[in-house]
Write a protein that holds these residues in place. Structure first.
Motif, PDB file in Angstrom:
ATOM      1  N   GLY A  10       0.934  -1.973   0.198  1.00 48.90           N
ATOM      2  CA  GLY A  10       0.305   0.198  -0.278  1.00 48.90           C
ATOM      3  C   GLY A  10       0.478   1.170  -0.102  1.00 48.90           C
ATOM      4  N   ARG A  11       0.554   2.007   0.601  1.00 46.52           N
ATOM      5  CA  ARG A  11       0.937   4.020   0.421  1.00 46.52           C
ATOM      6  C   ARG A  11       2.429   3.524   0.824  1.00 46.52           C
ATOM      7  NH1 ARG A  11      -2.523   7.771   3.169  1.00 46.52           N
ATOM      8  NH2 ARG A  11      -4.160   5.994   3.393  1.00 46.52           N
ATOM      9  N   ILE A  12       2.601   2.747   2.637  1.00 44.14           N
ATOM     10  CA  ILE A  12       4.102   3.047   2.584  1.00 44.14           C
ATOM     11  C   ILE A  12       4.940   2.345   1.580  1.00 44.14           C
ATOM     12  CG2 ILE A  12       5.183   1.345   4.424  1.00 44.14           C
ATOM     13  CD1 ILE A  12       3.587   2.422   6.555  1.00 44.14           C
ATOM     14  N   PHE A  92       8.005   9.126   6.954  1.00 44.18           N
ATOM     15  CA  PHE A  92       7.239   9.517   5.964  1.00 44.18           C
ATOM     16  C   PHE A  92       6.195   8.656   6.520  1.00 44.18           C
ATOM     17  CE2 PHE A  92       9.628   6.614   4.345  1.00 44.18           C
ATOM     18  CZ  PHE A  92       8.280   5.136   4.155  1.00 44.18           C
ATOM     19  N   GLY A  93       4.439   9.051   6.076  1.00 44.20           N
ATOM     20  CA  GLY A  93       3.345   8.080   6.183  1.00 44.20           C
ATOM     21  C   GLY A  93       2.861   8.997   7.594  1.00 44.20           C
ATOM     22  N   ARG A  94       3.182   9.815   7.687  1.00 47.51           N
ATOM     23  CA  ARG A  94       2.743  10.238   9.003  1.00 47.51           C
ATOM     24  C   ARG A  94       1.562  10.817   9.532  1.00 47.51           C
ATOM     25  NH1 ARG A  94       6.879  12.779  12.093  1.00 47.51           N
ATOM     26  NH2 ARG A  94       9.086  13.277  10.245  1.00 47.51           N
ATOM     27  N   CYS A  95       0.813  10.966  10.444  1.00 45.52           N
ATOM     28  CA  CYS A  95      -0.914  10.852  11.067  1.00 45.52           C
ATOM     29  C   CYS A  95      -0.804  10.777  12.902  1.00 45.52           C
ATOM     30  CB  CYS A  95      -1.047  10.273  10.270  1.00 45.52           C
ATOM     31  SG  CYS A  95      -1.496   8.396  10.235  1.00 45.52           S
ATOM     32  N   ARG A  96      -1.706  11.231  13.062  1.00 47.87           N
ATOM     33  CA  ARG A  96      -1.894  11.181  14.289  1.00 47.87           C
ATOM     34  C   ARG A  96      -3.197  10.099  14.546  1.00 47.87           C
ATOM     35  NH1 ARG A  96      -3.712  16.187  14.599  1.00 47.87           N
ATOM     36  NH2 ARG A  96      -4.012  16.423  12.898  1.00 47.87           N
ATOM     37  N   VAL A 155     -11.326   5.874  18.006  1.00 48.21           N
ATOM     38  CA  VAL A 155     -10.022   5.968  18.158  1.00 48.21           C
ATOM     39  C   VAL A 155      -9.638   5.203  17.029  1.00 48.21           C
ATOM     40  CG1 VAL A 155      -8.019   5.017  19.146  1.00 48.21           C
ATOM     41  CG2 VAL A 155      -9.705   5.762  20.086  1.00 48.21           C
ATOM     42  N   ASP A 156      -9.286   6.842  15.837  1.00 42.82           N
ATOM     43  CA  ASP A 156      -8.521   6.401  14.808  1.00 42.82           C
ATOM     44  C   ASP A 156      -7.344   7.087  14.012  1.00 42.82           C
ATOM     45  OD1 ASP A 156      -8.555   5.485  11.826  1.00 42.82           O
ATOM     46  OD2 ASP A 156     -10.776   6.351  11.461  1.00 42.82           O
ATOM     47  N   ILE A 157      -6.729   7.172  13.135  1.00 44.89           N
ATOM     48  CA  ILE A 157      -6.579   7.364  12.073  1.00 44.89           C
ATOM     49  C   ILE A 157      -6.934   8.539  11.802  1.00 44.89           C
ATOM     50  CG2 ILE A 157      -4.180   7.331  10.509  1.00 44.89           C
ATOM     51  CD1 ILE A 157      -4.144   4.757  10.765  1.00 44.89           C
ATOM     52  N   VAL A 158      -6.020  10.372  12.263  1.00 43.43           N
ATOM     53  CA  VAL A 158      -6.598  11.103  11.311  1.00 43.43           C
ATOM     54  C   VAL A 158      -5.410  11.889  10.889  1.00 43.43           C
ATOM     55  CG1 VAL A 158      -7.146  13.158  11.787  1.00 43.43           C
ATOM     56  CG2 VAL A 158      -8.158  11.472  12.998  1.00 43.43           C
ATOM     57  N   ASP A 159      -6.082  12.566   9.771  1.00 49.36           N
ATOM     58  CA  ASP A 159      -3.922  13.059   9.595  1.00 49.36           C
ATOM     59  C   ASP A 159      -5.026  14.976   8.960  1.00 49.36           C
ATOM     60  OD1 ASP A 159      -2.608  13.634   7.560  1.00 49.36           O
ATOM     61  OD2 ASP A 159      -3.015  12.665   5.866  1.00 49.36           O
ATOM     62  N   THR A 160      -5.517  14.737   7.805  1.00 51.36           N
ATOM     63  CA  THR A 160      -6.617  16.647   7.500  1.00 51.36           C
ATOM     64  C   THR A 160      -7.283  16.100   8.546  1.00 51.36           C
ATOM     65  OG1 THR A 160      -7.717  15.613   5.823  1.00 51.36           O
ATOM     66  CG2 THR A 160      -5.430  16.263   4.973  1.00 51.36           C
ATOM     67  N   GLY A 161      -7.527  15.092   9.244  1.00 47.54           N
ATOM     68  CA  GLY A 161      -9.121  15.804   9.191  1.00 47.54           C
ATOM     69  C   GLY A 161     -10.587  15.771   8.855  1.00 47.54           C
ATOM     70  N   ASN A 162     -10.046  15.789   7.147  1.00 52.63           N
ATOM     71  CA  ASN A 162     -10.792  16.322   7.119  1.00 52.63           C
ATOM     72  C   ASN A 162     -12.183  14.748   6.477  1.00 52.63           C
ATOM     73  OD1 ASN A 162     -10.624  18.202   5.498  1.00 52.63           O
ATOM     74  ND2 ASN A 162      -9.090  16.849   3.779  1.00 52.63           N
ATOM     75  N   THR A 163     -11.583  13.946   6.889  1.00 47.34           N
ATOM     76  CA  THR A 163     -12.792  12.333   6.962  1.00 47.34           C
ATOM     77  C   THR A 163     -13.835  12.768   8.262  1.00 47.34           C
ATOM     78  OG1 THR A 163     -11.532  11.040   6.490  1.00 47.34           O
ATOM     79  CG2 THR A 163     -13.126   9.718   7.027  1.00 47.34           C
ATOM     80  N   LEU A 164     -13.104  13.001   9.306  1.00 49.31           N
ATOM     81  CA  LEU A 164     -13.337  13.373  10.676  1.00 49.31           C
ATOM     82  C   LEU A 164     -15.077  13.952  10.497  1.00 49.31           C
ATOM     83  CD1 LEU A 164     -11.359  12.938  13.806  1.00 49.31           C
ATOM     84  CD2 LEU A 164     -13.097  11.182  12.996  1.00 49.31           C
TER      85      LEU A 164
HETATM   86  P1  AMP Z   1      -7.960  12.431   6.638  1.00 48.26           P
HETATM   87  O1  AMP Z   1      -9.473  12.136   6.164  1.00 48.26           O
HETATM   88  O2  AMP Z   1      -7.286  13.146   6.287  1.00 48.26           O
HETATM   89  O3  AMP Z   1      -7.992  13.145   8.052  1.00 48.26           O
HETATM   90  O4  AMP Z   1      -7.413  10.761   6.610  1.00 48.26           O
HETATM   91  C1  AMP Z   1      -8.487  10.010   7.515  1.00 48.26           C
HETATM   92  C2  AMP Z   1      -8.616   8.299   6.547  1.00 48.26           C
HETATM   93  O5  AMP Z   1      -6.800   8.557   5.747  1.00 48.26           O
HETATM   94  C3  AMP Z   1      -8.017   7.747   7.694  1.00 48.26           C
HETATM   95  O6  AMP Z   1      -9.159   6.566   8.450  1.00 48.26           O
HETATM   96  C4  AMP Z   1      -6.849   6.312   8.077  1.00 48.26           C
HETATM   97  O7  AMP Z   1      -7.674   6.119   6.888  1.00 48.26           O
HETATM   98  C5  AMP Z   1      -6.684   7.289   5.925  1.00 48.26           C
HETATM   99  N1  AMP Z   1      -4.873   7.553   6.952  1.00 48.26           N
HETATM  100  C6  AMP Z   1      -4.810   8.894   6.483  1.00 48.26           C
HETATM  101  N2  AMP Z   1      -3.273   8.995   6.719  1.00 48.26           N
HETATM  102  C7  AMP Z   1      -3.200   8.094   6.791  1.00 48.26           C
HETATM  103  C8  AMP Z   1      -1.727   6.999   7.624  1.00 48.26           C
HETATM  104  N3  AMP Z   1      -0.178   7.969   6.584  1.00 48.26           N
HETATM  105  N4  AMP Z   1      -1.417   5.680   7.658  1.00 48.26           N
HETATM  106  C9  AMP Z   1      -2.449   5.095   6.997  1.00 48.26           C
HETATM  107  N5  AMP Z   1      -3.287   5.399   7.015  1.00 48.26           N
HETATM  108  C10 AMP Z   1      -4.000   7.045   6.661  1.00 48.26           C
END
Ligand code: AMP
Length: 211
Positions: A10-12, A92-96, A155-164
């Motif tokens: 995948g992305r990694i 890389f692959g930074r998120c929280r 409890v989930d992975i958040v990058d931009t927060g757009n999905t939330l």
């Molecule tokens: P976002 O809408 O940008 O906050 O992205 C949230 C969704 O993207 C999460 O629910 C993850 O499934 C996926 N995601 C974003 N960044 C990563 C990452 N670095 N590694 C794995 N999944 C990610």
């Protein structure tokens, strides 16, 4: 014989391949075009093995792979015992990993119902907070759970927060900072020290931020 390197598909993987190539490690075939899982490398003795991220720590801990690259989230979630060292943050692959709930929700319920695929991370976090929770394990789309009243928060992975945001949720607490990490099997770190250290040095030299 070279090193066996376990890679998170995948992305990694997409971001690893150019770094590995800069370190002189290139698969003989296009990993994207092949259904193979094990790839020899050009002019190298190393082999690349491509798998689900959550299996990378298992292969490395048991020594079926010498080295692995996967997200810190899978390392934090892994409960197989310590069979590897984390030796490099690839940056890389930074998120929280965060908790999140419907905007404005009051979370006073006991136990709090928490939906997640990161069961161990969530359990540990809420225990450290002294919070009594009921963890509900899901495989994906955690943001659906509060909408359907399956859970109070997630409890989930958040990058931009757009999905939330798109699902009426807001981020609450940051539980962990995530990025891709290189791990090394305990025994390989001793018996194959020179090869492993060379790989680490070469990867480190080619990391965009670390120069
Ligand atoms: P976002 O809408 O940008 O906050 O992205 C949230 C969704 O993207 C999460 O629910 C993850 O499934 C996926 N995601 C974003 N960044 C990563 C990452 N670095 N590694 C794995 N999944 C990610």
């Amino acid at each position: 014989m070279g090193l066996t390197i376990a890679l998170n598909r995948g992305r990694i993987l997409e971001q690893c391949l150019p770094l590995l190539e800069a370190a002189g490690i290139r698969p003989v075939e296009d990993t994207g075009a092949s259904r193979k899982l094990v790839f020899k490398t050009i002019e190298g003795e190393h082999q690349l093995v491509i798998m689900r991220g959550s299996d990378v720590p298992t292969y490395v801990a048991y020594g079926a792979a010498d080295v692995g690259i996967t997200g810190k989230d899978t390392l934090l979630e892994y409960r197989g015992g310590a069979g590897f060292y984390e030796r490099l943050d690839l940056g890389f692959g930074r998120c929280r990993i965060m908790s999140a709930a419907p905007v404005g929700a009051e979370l006073h319920q006991t136990p709090l119902r928490v939906a997640t695929k990161f069961v161990n991370i969530a359990e540990e976090y809420y225990a450290s907070q002294g919070r009594h929770v009921s963890i509900i394990k899901l495989a994906g789309a955690m943001e659906l759970a509060p909408l359907m009243n399956l859970a109070d928060c997630i409890v989930d992975i958040v990058d931009t927060g757009n999905t939330l945001k798109a699902n009426g949720l807001e981020p609450l607490e940051t539980i962990a900072h995530i990025s891709a990490r290189l791990i090394v099997n305990h025994a390989s770190m001793k018996t194959r020290f020179d090869e492993v250290q060379l790989l680490i040095d070469q990867l480190r030299q080619n990391l965009p931020e670390n120069g």
